[in-house]
Design a protein around this motif. Structure first.
Motif, PDB file in Angstrom:
ATOM      1  N   LYS A   1      -5.851  -9.983  -6.054  1.00  0.00           N
ATOM      2  CA  LYS A   1      -6.500  -9.516  -4.831  1.00  0.00           C
ATOM      3  C   LYS A   1      -5.895  -8.197  -4.366  1.00  0.00           C
ATOM      4  O   LYS A   1      -6.601  -7.308  -3.899  1.00  0.00           O
TER       5      LYS A   1
ATOM      6  N   TYR B   1     -14.395 -12.811  -6.383  1.00  0.00           N
ATOM      7  CA  TYR B   1     -13.050 -13.195  -5.954  1.00  0.00           C
ATOM      8  C   TYR B   1     -12.945 -14.686  -5.691  1.00  0.00           C
ATOM      9  O   TYR B   1     -11.923 -15.311  -5.986  1.00  0.00           O
ATOM     10  N   LEU B   2     -14.025 -15.284  -5.137  1.00  0.00           N
ATOM     11  CA  LEU B   2     -13.952 -16.716  -4.876  1.00  0.00           C
ATOM     12  C   LEU B   2     -13.915 -17.503  -6.173  1.00  0.00           C
ATOM     13  O   LEU B   2     -13.187 -18.485  -6.275  1.00  0.00           O
TER      14      LEU B   2
ATOM     15  N   ILE C   1      -8.822  -5.978   2.175  1.00  0.00           N
ATOM     16  CA  ILE C   1      -9.579  -4.712   2.165  1.00  0.00           C
ATOM     17  C   ILE C   1     -11.067  -4.990   2.206  1.00  0.00           C
ATOM     18  O   ILE C   1     -11.819  -4.355   2.949  1.00  0.00           O
TER      19      ILE C   1
ATOM     20  N   TYR D   1       6.319  -5.224  -6.966  1.00  0.00           N
ATOM     21  CA  TYR D   1       6.142  -5.952  -5.707  1.00  0.00           C
ATOM     22  C   TYR D   1       6.028  -7.444  -5.977  1.00  0.00           C
ATOM     23  O   TYR D   1       6.766  -8.261  -5.429  1.00  0.00           O
TER      24      TYR D   1
ATOM     25  N   LEU E   1       0.829  -1.197   0.000  1.00  0.00           N
ATOM     26  CA  LEU E   1       0.000   0.000   0.000  1.00  0.00           C
ATOM     27  C   LEU E   1       0.871   1.257   0.000  1.00  0.00           C
ATOM     28  O   LEU E   1       0.612   2.219  -0.718  1.00  0.00           O
TER      29      LEU E   1
ATOM     30  N   TRP F   1     -18.797  -9.287  -4.245  1.00  0.00           N
ATOM     31  CA  TRP F   1     -17.335  -9.395  -4.096  1.00  0.00           C
ATOM     32  C   TRP F   1     -16.934 -10.843  -3.911  1.00  0.00           C
ATOM     33  O   TRP F   1     -16.004 -11.335  -4.543  1.00  0.00           O
ATOM     34  N   MET F   2     -17.646 -11.505  -2.996  1.00  0.00           N
ATOM     35  CA  MET F   2     -17.263 -12.870  -2.664  1.00  0.00           C
ATOM     36  C   MET F   2     -17.383 -13.769  -3.885  1.00  0.00           C
ATOM     37  O   MET F   2     -16.493 -14.569  -4.163  1.00  0.00           O
TER      38      MET F   2
ATOM     39  N   SER G   1     -10.421 -17.355  -7.371  1.00  0.00           N
ATOM     40  CA  SER G   1      -9.437 -18.169  -6.649  1.00  0.00           C
ATOM     41  C   SER G   1      -9.740 -19.648  -6.801  1.00  0.00           C
ATOM     42  O   SER G   1      -8.825 -20.463  -6.896  1.00  0.00           O
TER      43      SER G   1
ATOM     44  N   ILE H   1      -8.159   1.294  -4.079  1.00  0.00           N
ATOM     45  CA  ILE H   1      -9.098   2.204  -3.426  1.00  0.00           C
ATOM     46  C   ILE H   1      -8.366   3.363  -2.755  1.00  0.00           C
ATOM     47  O   ILE H   1      -8.875   4.480  -2.688  1.00  0.00           O
ATOM     48  N   ALA H   2      -7.121   3.102  -2.287  1.00  0.00           N
ATOM     49  CA  ALA H   2      -6.396   4.139  -1.555  1.00  0.00           C
ATOM     50  C   ALA H   2      -5.986   5.293  -2.454  1.00  0.00           C
ATOM     51  O   ALA H   2      -5.743   6.395  -1.965  1.00  0.00           O
TER      52      ALA H   2
ATOM     53  N   LEU I   1       1.067   5.235   8.133  1.00  0.00           N
ATOM     54  CA  LEU I   1       0.852   5.655   6.746  1.00  0.00           C
ATOM     55  C   LEU I   1      -0.253   6.706   6.667  1.00  0.00           C
ATOM     56  O   LEU I   1      -0.165   7.653   5.873  1.00  0.00           O
TER      57      LEU I   1
ATOM     58  N   VAL J   1     -21.233  -7.176  -0.689  1.00  0.00           N
ATOM     59  CA  VAL J   1     -20.236  -8.119  -0.186  1.00  0.00           C
ATOM     60  C   VAL J   1     -20.420  -9.483  -0.862  1.00  0.00           C
ATOM     61  O   VAL J   1     -19.443 -10.154  -1.217  1.00  0.00           O
TER      62      VAL J   1
ATOM     63  N   VAL K   1     -13.659  -3.389  -5.857  1.00  0.00           N
ATOM     64  CA  VAL K   1     -13.878  -3.110  -4.441  1.00  0.00           C
ATOM     65  C   VAL K   1     -14.186  -1.640  -4.226  1.00  0.00           C
ATOM     66  O   VAL K   1     -15.074  -1.283  -3.447  1.00  0.00           O
TER      67      VAL K   1
ATOM     68  N   ASN L   1      -2.632 -13.504  -5.771  1.00  0.00           N
ATOM     69  CA  ASN L   1      -2.349 -12.442  -4.803  1.00  0.00           C
ATOM     70  C   ASN L   1      -2.364 -11.089  -5.480  1.00  0.00           C
ATOM     71  O   ASN L   1      -2.894 -10.124  -4.933  1.00  0.00           O
TER      72      ASN L   1
ATOM     73  N   GLY M   1      -9.884 -16.357  -0.163  1.00  0.00           N
ATOM     74  CA  GLY M   1     -10.342 -15.929  -1.479  1.00  0.00           C
ATOM     75  C   GLY M   1     -10.584 -14.439  -1.572  1.00  0.00           C
ATOM     76  O   GLY M   1     -10.570 -13.880  -2.650  1.00  0.00           O
ATOM     77  N   LEU M   2     -10.813 -13.779  -0.435  1.00  0.00           N
ATOM     78  CA  LEU M   2     -11.158 -12.363  -0.476  1.00  0.00           C
ATOM     79  C   LEU M   2      -9.946 -11.498  -0.172  1.00  0.00           C
ATOM     80  O   LEU M   2      -9.087 -11.890   0.611  1.00  0.00           O
ATOM     81  N   PRO M   3      -9.877 -10.310  -0.770  1.00  0.00           N
ATOM     82  CA  PRO M   3      -8.820  -9.377  -0.376  1.00  0.00           C
ATOM     83  C   PRO M   3      -9.085  -8.852   1.038  1.00  0.00           C
ATOM     84  O   PRO M   3     -10.247  -8.730   1.442  1.00  0.00           O
TER      85      PRO M   3
ATOM     86  N   SER N   1      -6.992  -4.612  -5.290  1.00  0.00           N
ATOM     87  CA  SER N   1      -8.068  -3.904  -4.597  1.00  0.00           C
ATOM     88  C   SER N   1      -7.524  -2.765  -3.738  1.00  0.00           C
ATOM     89  O   SER N   1      -8.294  -1.917  -3.288  1.00  0.00           O
ATOM     90  N   LEU N   2      -6.191  -2.721  -3.517  1.00  0.00           N
ATOM     91  CA  LEU N   2      -5.611  -1.593  -2.777  1.00  0.00           C
ATOM     92  C   LEU N   2      -5.782  -0.302  -3.565  1.00  0.00           C
ATOM     93  O   LEU N   2      -5.539   0.788  -3.044  1.00  0.00           O
TER      94      LEU N   2
END
Lengths: 395, 371
Positions: free
Chosen positions: A334, A372-373, B211, A274, A141, A368-369, A376, A340-341, B318, A365, A348, A331, B207-209, A337-338
């Protein structure tokens, strides 16, 4: 099973029940089931009362409602009159966009870094070590925000950093030339496809022939030549199948070309570097896992070093590399989704906006599930398939 | 044997020095930097890269930097402006914790050292007493940080800075390990219901992030809890981070459990050990030992993930940095600020990974049968 169970439980008494493996297992599971059911019942009752109190309806009907917000970064048409459902699709596409860009770049970086770190060049391997340790030990992040802050503090549009009058870097991102395809481009595309399929055919034929007769054929170099030669010839024959629309500086902005936002650039770069550091470690471990005996045996058979790499080391290393590599890809997806910052609107981030606007938290939610599920689970299904295919067949 | 013609040499051989080209520093340089043409090209590129980067970075960070001043306008030098550190380091460490009470987190941090060392190093002095102390430590630290027992209470929304990262990270680490062990055992249980529950939990969380999970904690928990119950936001974050890390640790430990040969399980059963005892005495000590690198990696990931709390409105280090970068006094000092923050994480995470390497090597030396 139940017959067996009944036979076991014949003398029914509490003591016998407790000291019987089946009985005890059954009892334990029954208790756990009771707890879980009780827990679920409590939270559902709470949820129902809380939602009723807040006056919220449930269900996915809200997806058709109008979204009163705009999305800058979009691959399909979207305006504030579009629906919530379409907004989620835009978000999903943005997630897919940055993940696939990131996966490609991270793979390239990771493989190069992993091989360089193993090279016998001392300086190069030390530089890579520093890169890997620094990126792996600093939060992603923080890296994303850092690159974003750096990109948005670039000069203003009018003082853009100019690369060969083609690429312009400024605080609104990167302006690059965009291709305009003429109708004759179809022929070029067809010729590229033709070249590639010819190359594949050649490689397959050469391998079969070598298996049959032992004769080798320089299929790689000939194939590559074909892939490059055929489209080049077609390109020369056609009159400008592709025109590049180069950005022209106007008073306040650019005309032509296309713009990549600093959000996407920063996210892409941070995710790629990263994850690339992690991939380089995986690649290194994979190559090191091939025992030196294999290389020595190949050498004593008289294989050249390029052949040793291609035929002996890489196939065996890939068996070790692929499973952790796929989980790194997951990874990365997933981690996207950061976004958002820094305000890159991915699944997300847009889900969060919708959730705040409409109050349909449970439904968002759930979406999302599901997304993402399924990603994965799909990845782990691929991994299992690959493992089965590649598993060492022992004597 | 007839003639005495032999190949025996009568004179002494002259001792030759080894060729310069393959020994000593020149040999080393030849072997490691210029052994072939591609290698030489690589060396030249690397040296060029370092020669352009290092002087500029060094000049920026140290030589032409400035470390004092009221605000960004007083920084006139061309390099970095470190003047804000003097004003703001308290916020970076403690967030909005009241200044008069900042000795409390400091004391809690100092007490952490004797609480944690006897677990990291074997045969540490007073090990037994210190381990007792470390079991009491969470209570002591909570009282110090939150208040009670005569200390004025500090609401948790004043928590922030690196202190918040450490609190969330350490609580997550301590809580997620036992939960992860239980989940891993549950996933390998012969009881189908327990197995499927554990698989369901692990796969959903993995499975979920994170965040999305933090969002869930922020928005869904109030829905699922009874109306009059509220959970503190720091506690919520700790719960979510713990659940997230526990699922990953469960998978790491499952790998360790799978690597234990079935003979060990059978031998433990043949000895008449109960399930609990066979796990406690035979299986887990071996499985955990194999899993140490993976567990530490998960912990490093967990600690880095503590920065995600900014997404739900907490001000960790941060968050404080972000706030400072957009503060008019210090606007535009993003590089300095984020490099400063990165240093904190680098030190903690890098030492964790070095510790794991050290432990791995030590355990390798001791052999598989000693713990």
């Amino acid at each position: 099973m139940f017959g067996k169970l009944a036979a076991k439980l014949k003398p029914i008494s509490l003591r016998n029940f407790w000291f019987d493996k089946y009985g005890r297992g059954l009892l334990l599971q029954f208790l756990v089931l009771l707890c879980v059911a009780g827990f679920l019942a409590t939270i559902s009752i709470n949820a129902i009362t809380n939602l009723q109190r807040a006056g919220l309806s449930s269900g996915f009907g809200f997806l058709a409602d109008q979204a009163f917000f705009d999305i800058n970064q979009r691959l399909i048409e979207f305006s504030s009159q579009s629906s919530f459902g379409r907004a989620l699709v835009v978000g999903l596409l943005n997630t897919i966009l940055v993940s696939s860009l990131g996966i490609i770049a991270a793979t390239v970086i990771g493989f190069m870094a992993g091989i360089l770190r193993l090279s016998n060049n001392w300086i190069a391997s030390k530089i890579i070590t520093v890169y890997v340790e620094v990126t792996r030990n600093v939060p992603l992040l923080l890296q994303i925000i850092f690159w974003w802050a750096t990109l948005t503090s670039l000069p203003k549009v009018r003082e853009s950093i100019n690369f060969y009058n083609l690429f312009y870097f400024n605080n609104r991102g990167l302006r690059a030339p965009s291709p305009i395809f003429e109708t004759s481009f179809l022929w070029l595309a067809l010729s590229i496809i033709f070249g590639i399929s010819l190359c594949i055919f050649l490689v397959v034929w050469a391998r079969r022939r070598q298996h049959r007769s032992g004769k080798t054929f320089p299929s790689v170099s000939v194939g590559l030549t074909l892939v490059i030669l055929i489209p080049t010839m077609v390109f020369q024959l056609l009159e400008q199948p592709v025109v590049w629309d180069t950005p022209q500086a106007t008073r306040f902005n650019f005309r032509g070309g296309f713009n990549i936002t600093p959000e996407l650039l920063a996210l892409w770069f941070a995710l790629a570097t990263y994850t690339g550091a992690f991939i380089s470690e995986i690649v290194r471990a994979g190559i090191l896992s091939v025992s030196t005996g294999q290389t020595e045996a190949a050498k004593s058979l008289g294989l050249r070093s390029s052949q040793i790499m291609r035929l002996i080391v890489i196939p065996q290393a890939f068996r070790v590399i692929i499973p952790p590599l796929t989980s790194q890809y997951l990874n990365l997806t997933k981690n996207s989704s950061l976004a958002i910052a820094i305000g890159y609107q991915d699944l997300v981030s847009i889900g969060g906006t919708i959730l705040n606007q409409s109050g349909h938290a449970l439904e968002v939610v759930a979406i999302w599930m599901v997304v993402y599920l399924s990603l994965s689970l799909g990845t782990s299904a691929f991994m299992n398939w690959y493992n089965k295919k590649m598993a060492l067949v022992e004597r | 044997m007839g003639s005495a013609k032999t190949n025996i040499r009568n004179s002494k051989t002259i001792r030759k020095t080894p060729p310069i080209a393959s020994t000593g520093s020149i040999g080393w340089i030849r072997k490691n930097l210029f052994s072939s043409i591609p290698n030489t090209i690589l060396t030249v590129i690397s040296v060029y890269f370092l020669a352009t980067i290092i002087p500029v970075a060094f000049d920026w960070a140290f030589i032409s930097s400035q470390a004092s001043g009221e605000n960004r306008f007083s920084c006139s030098s061309s390099g970095a402006c470190w003047a804000w550190i003097d004003q703001r380091w308290g916020q970076f460490l403690f967030g909005f914790y009241p200044e008069s009470e900042r000795w409390r987190p400091a004391v809690a941090f100092i007490l952490l050292i004797p609480a944690i060392l006897p677990w990291l190093i074997e045969d540490f002095f007073w090990q037994r007493y210190l381990r007792v102390f470390s079991i009491a430590y969470p209570v002591v630290a909570t009282i110090l940080l939150v208040g009670g027992a005569g200390l004025p209470e500090i609401p948790t929304d004043k928590f922030g800075g690196f202190m918040l990262n450490l609190i969330v990270g350490l609580s997550g680490i301590v809580l997620s390990l036992p939960i992860g062990v239980m989940l891993a055992l549950g996933r390998r249980s012969k009881l189908p219901l327990i197995r499927y529950l554990c698989i369901g939990f692990i796969e959903t969380v993995r499975g979920l992030p994170l965040i999305a999970l933090l969002f869930v904690s922020n928005i869904l928990l109030p829905i699922f809890l009874p109306t009059d119950v509220t959970l503190d936001s720091v506690v919520r974050v700790i719960i979510m981070v713990t659940a997230f890390a526990a699922a990953y640790i469960a998978e790491v430990i499952r790998g360790g459990l799978q690597a234990i040969p079935s003979g060990q399980y059978e031998a433990a059963q043949a000895m008449g050990l109960t399930y609990f005892n066979s796990m406690r005495l035979v299986i887990l000590p071996q499985a955990l030992r194999i899993s140490i690198p993976g567990i530490v990696n998960t912990f490093i990931g967990l600690f880095k993930d503590t920065t995600l709390v900014i997404v739900i409105g907490l001000f960790d280090i941060l968050g404080i940095a972000n706030a400072m970068v957009s503060n008019p006094d210090w606007m535009g000092l993003s590089t300095e600020t984020y490099v400063f923050v990165a240093l904190f994480f680098f030190v903690v995470c890098f030492s964790m990974s070095r510790y794991s390497l050290w432990l791995e090597r030590r355990l390798e030396k001791k052999g598989p049968h000693e713990w």
